[in-house]
Enzyme design. Structure first.
Site, PDB file in Angstrom:
ATOM      1  N   LYS A 178       1.134  -1.123  -0.083  1.00  7.39           N
ATOM      2  CA  LYS A 178       0.131   0.076   0.123  1.00  7.39           C
ATOM      3  C   LYS A 178       0.833   1.092   0.298  1.00  7.39           C
ATOM      4  O   LYS A 178       0.926   1.870  -0.424  1.00  7.39           O
ATOM      5  CB  LYS A 178      -1.010   0.247   1.135  1.00  7.39           C
ATOM      6  CG  LYS A 178      -1.949   1.314   1.213  1.00  7.39           C
ATOM      7  CD  LYS A 178      -3.233   1.161   0.297  1.00  7.39           C
ATOM      8  CE  LYS A 178      -3.954   2.185  -0.048  1.00  7.39           C
ATOM      9  NZ  LYS A 178      -5.069   2.673   1.395  1.00  7.39           N
ATOM     10  N   ASN A 186      -0.573   9.378  -4.879  1.00  6.21           N
ATOM     11  CA  ASN A 186      -1.374  10.257  -4.081  1.00  6.21           C
ATOM     12  C   ASN A 186      -0.130  11.855  -4.250  1.00  6.21           C
ATOM     13  O   ASN A 186      -0.637  12.594  -5.068  1.00  6.21           O
ATOM     14  CB  ASN A 186      -0.695  10.013  -2.338  1.00  6.21           C
ATOM     15  CG  ASN A 186      -1.814   9.065  -2.427  1.00  6.21           C
ATOM     16  OD1 ASN A 186      -2.165   7.923  -3.262  1.00  6.21           O
ATOM     17  ND2 ASN A 186      -2.450   8.693  -1.446  1.00  6.21           N
TER      18      ASN A 186
END
Ligand code: KPL
Length: 295
Positions: A178, A186
């Site tokens: 992740k 992001n």
């Protein structure tokens, strides 16, 4: 039926509350604002566009009670502070599942309070806050959980998480997976001011590839061995599965909130320094994002 306390009722907190209630469990929001501790209506728009409303009880963070498990869905930089009043009354055997992006706080919390039962989880779902008490589930993702310490590693309450698609696994490799996804999607969606799906376009591939290669070196030094192009594959899969989503960092930037950069790319840079590695592409991206947040 298990009752889960949710600390942090943003997009992911509300998503999990909805999924738990739909699966026949109960969810109660722990609120740090006493004036907001009341029953509230939350609107939920599912991935296929269906709209439903649920009533969620909000309780003050100072009120002692015993949930079956506690889900921490705050931002990475808020978790430790938000947990402080709750740890005063929470029974140590209650599983606490840390679900924020990034790494660092999980290990710090488990080390600082070893008598509590710490779990971590990761999910790649996309969710967007549509109104203060409402969300849209913009992309279904993968969901994993696993214990961080062995204080009380087996817990029936965790079954409530399996009911909503969390697979129980060795969580550290999943947290790294992740981290890889968040460290590319992001910040790039902030500097390019775009949706997740645009990251997969060929025009961005050299930068995406460089970011993936650098973070693979750090992961390797930290004991995570990935085949060549594994990180790129994860990034592209999530970018495509959540194509219409605005990443949480972009949502933070647009709403004038603090960024989770320190727990994501900052954590990678700290690990890199420890191992004598240099990550020029991440370093440049961190500076660009920090500038954008400060503007
Ligand atoms: O975790 C996410 C985030 O935005 O923080 C992804 C999976 C990239 C979904 O937007």
């Amino acid at each position: 039926m298990a009752t889960a306390a949710i600390l942090g009722a943003g997009a992911i907190g509300q998503l999990l509350a909805n999924l738990l209630i739909q699966a026949g469990h109960n969810a109660v929001v722990i609120n740090h604002r006493i004036d907001q501790a009341e029953d509230r209506q939350h609107q939920f728009e599912s991935v296929d566009g269906g709209i439903s409303r649920i009533t969620l009880e909000h309780r003050p963070n100072t009120q002692a009670w015993q949930p079956d498990l506690l889900l921490v869905t705050t931002k990475a930089y808020q978790g430790e502070q938000a947990l402080r009043p709750v740890l005063e009354w929470l029974k140590p055997s209650t599983p606490i599942v840390l679900l924020h992006n990034g790494m660092g706080p999980q290990q710090r919390l488990a080390n600082a309070h070893p008598h509590h039962s710490w779990w971590a989880g990761m999910l790649t779902d996309g969710a967007l806050v549509t109104e203060p008490d409402g969300i849209r589930h913009t992309g279904k993702g993968i969901r994993f959980t696993g214990p961080l310490n062995d204080a009380h590693a087996k817990s029936r309450a965790i079954d409530a998480l399996s009911a909503i698609g969390f697979e129980s696994v060795d969580i550290l490799p999943k947290l790294w997976q992740k981290l890889a996804v968040n460290a590319v999607i992001n910040p790039l969606t902030v500097v390019l001011d775009c949706q997740n799906g645009n990251i997969a376009e060929m025009i961005h591939r050299p930068q995406v590839q460089a970011l993936c290669e650098e973070l693979t070196l750090v992961a390797e030094a930290e004991g995570q061995h990935w085949p060549q192009n594994q990180a790129l594959d994860w990034v592209l899969t999530v970018a495509n599965a959540t194509a219409s989503n605005s990443s949480s960092m972009r949502q933070d930037w647009r709403s004038g909130r603090q960024s989770e950069l320190a727990a994501i790319n900052g954590y990678l840079l700290e690990c890199a320094e420890k191992h004598g590695l240099s990550l020029p592409t991440h370093q440049a991206l961190v500076e660009a994002v920090a500038n954008q947040f400060n503007r």
